[in-house]
Design an enzyme around this catalytic site. Structure first.
Site, mmCIF file in Angstrom:
data_model
loop_
_atom_site.group_PDB
_atom_site.id
_atom_site.type_symbol
_atom_site.label_atom_id
_atom_site.label_comp_id
_atom_site.label_asym_id
_atom_site.label_seq_id
_atom_site.Cartn_x
_atom_site.Cartn_y
_atom_site.Cartn_z
ATOM 1 N N HIS A 1 -13.584 -17.102 -9.384
ATOM 2 C CA HIS A 1 -13.452 -16.022 -8.412
ATOM 3 C C HIS A 1 -11.951 -15.862 -8.164
ATOM 4 C CE1 HIS A 1 -17.790 -16.927 -7.032
ATOM 5 N NE2 HIS A 1 -17.766 -15.933 -7.903
ATOM 6 N N GLU B 1 -10.140 -16.998 -5.040
ATOM 7 C CA GLU B 1 -10.271 -18.398 -4.602
ATOM 8 C C GLU B 1 -9.271 -19.192 -5.435
ATOM 9 O OE1 GLU B 1 -14.486 -19.251 -4.905
ATOM 10 O OE2 GLU B 1 -14.946 -17.452 -3.744
ATOM 11 N N HIS C 1 -13.884 -23.793 -6.741
ATOM 12 C CA HIS C 1 -13.966 -22.582 -5.909
ATOM 13 C C HIS C 1 -13.342 -22.829 -4.530
ATOM 14 C CE1 HIS C 1 -16.862 -19.986 -8.265
ATOM 15 N NE2 HIS C 1 -16.825 -21.099 -8.956
ATOM 16 N N GLU D 1 -16.041 -26.763 -3.829
ATOM 17 C CA GLU D 1 -15.446 -25.801 -2.899
ATOM 18 C C GLU D 1 -14.341 -26.562 -2.167
ATOM 19 O OE1 GLU D 1 -16.495 -22.642 -2.594
ATOM 20 O OE2 GLU D 1 -18.413 -22.693 -3.663
HETATM 21 ZN ZN LIG Z 1 -16.345 -18.872 -5.507
#
Ligand SMILES: [Zn+2]
Length: 444
Positions: free
Chosen positions: A84, A87, A191, A282
């Site tokens: 992404h 990110e 991410h 994350e």
């Molecule tokens: Zn993401």
């Protein structure tokens, strides 16, 4: 002084004095990776696995004792960042990791042992177009998608809900092709927007794999260990609710589906179709934090990124050999009690890698037309010594390797090809419904 000279001077400075904590654009990343490869030519290999929609290269830096090719017995590990585009912390962490690994080789014992025993592949940015389109905003999603406006983490083939008719984006196709070129064993996808380690499955067909809101894979114990190793080595991830708006993630980990169901994700694809165990990390509440936060974020993640790579040495590895000692390709290597949706198979070298926690396991090795070979073995904790248990299966087979088949040919979407869907498929048919109705009437 030309801009190029200035850039090269800055890069050489960075290589000698550590990489600057700031956001490097795609051109700077490319120049940095080329400079790293020039300065560490025997330790690294740099190649592009394809191009983004706007024509930017998807650069992969490979690190290891033999960086240009696979060595039998040396597992392949990968990190993917910035899927992404907005990110961005993972992208920065991976550049810092490259800096740490190259500078630490032969001086830092941990790094030296890791790179002597492992081949590491780093895709710093899977979505460079998205990065270039992003604005420095914590939550705003501009740049999340690729240039076609597609979320790359929804664009992989899905095993639970057929999406084969969906067009594959060039970035996704490049990663899918890349997976075919190396026998990857372990991976993580970096991410941002939360602080948690999420593991498969991300999706479900509502079948036996659903347990208490989680979509549980046959290797759930291994995935929980992978995720917890990251969260507990990370400075704060294991505390759970790091972000003001986040769910309270116990131990800083979550089953992907339990968090939110997701179709076409990369981690399920890696695990189900490529027998590469992948989790999603994350790394920050803010997707695009201020540059002043970057040194602290590196300190939070540095040891966790290293400890996670060492887990590629879990379990057992080896070759399946026929009666003449020739490696057998495409032999199915199954662990009793673990019914993987696509069976794990030996690669072109007859090799297999099976990540498992310490314990006793029974293996069944099969090829069509031959008597299966069954063996039980005790597996120690490999990461402590930077090697999984090595065990070759010596078979009495004389027929050599069965014909090569692509993974997608042997196990397609579950709803279409496996017994799991039979219950649903039965009631999809009008005739079956009618029969069921008649049976009910008769019983009454
Ligand atoms: Zn993401």
């Amino acid at each position: 002084m030309s801009n190029l000279t200035l850039l090269l001077g800055l890069l050489n400075f960075a290589l000698c004095h550590g990489l600057e904590f700031r956001y490097h654009n795609s051109t700077e990343v490319e120049e940095y990776l080329k400079a790293v490869h020039r300065n560490y030519s025997s330790l690294t290999h740099l190649h592009s696995i394809g191009k983004s929609v706007e024509g930017r290269d998807l650069w992969v830096l490979v690190l290891g004792k033999s960086p240009t090719e696979h060595t039998i017995g040396i597992p392949e590990f990968k990190y993917v960042g910035n899927m992404h585009g907005n990110e961005v912390v993972g992208r920065v962490m991976l550049l810092q990791l490259i800096d740490h690994l190259t500078q630490g080789y032969l001086s830092d014992p941990q790094v030296t042992r890791l790179l002597n025993s492992t081949r590491v592949h780093i895709l710093v940015s899977m979505n460079p177009d998205g990065f270039e389109a992003s604005t420095r905003n914590c939550v705003y999603s501009e740049g999340r998608y690729n240039k076609h406006g597609v979320d790359l983490n929804r664009n992989f083939p899905d095993a639970f809900q057929s999406n084969m008719d969906m067009a594959r984006e060039v970035e996704v196709q490049a990663v899918m092709d890349w997976l075919q070129t190396e026998p990857f064993v372990l991976s993580a996808n970096l991410h941002g927007g939360a602080v948690v380690a999420s593991y498969p499955y991300d999706n479900s067909n509502g079948g036996n794999e659903l347990q208490w809101g989680s979509s549980v894979s046959p290797d759930d114990d291994v995935f929980i260990h992978l995720a917890k190793t990251y969260s507990f080595t990370h400075k704060s991830m294991h505390n759970g609710n790091s972000c003001y708006d986040s769910k309270d993630f116990k131990d800083g980990i979550t089953n992907g589906y339990n968090w939110y169901p997701l179709k076409g994700g990369m981690q399920d694809y890696n695990y189900i179709w490529d027998q590469c165990l992948e989790i999603t990390l994350e790394l920050s509440c803010c997707k695009y934090p201020p540059e002043t936060d970057l040194p602290g974020l590196w300190e939070d993640n540095k040891q966790a990124l290293l400890a996670y790579m060492e887990l590629v040495h879990l379990g057992v590895k080896g070759q399946v050999l026929d009666s003449r000692g020739t490696p057998v390709e495409n032999a199915i290597v199954e662990v009793q009690g673990r019914n993987n949706l696509c069976p794990f198979k030996t690669d072109r070298n007859g090799e297999f890698y099976r990540l498992l926690l310490p314990g006793n396991y029974t293996f069944k090795v099969t090829v069509p037309g031959e008597e299966p070979l069954t063996e039980t073995m005790s597996i120690p904790y490999g990461p402590d010594r930077y090697s999984a248990l090595t065990h070759n299966f010596i078979t009495p087979w004389r027929s050599g390797s069965p014909p090569t088949t692509q993974p997608t040919e042997t196990c397609g979407p579950i709803l279409r090809n496996t017994g799991l869907s039979n219950r649903g498929a039965f009631f999809d048919r009008p005739l079956a419904l009618l029969l069921a109705l008649l049976l009910c009437i008769l019983l009454l």
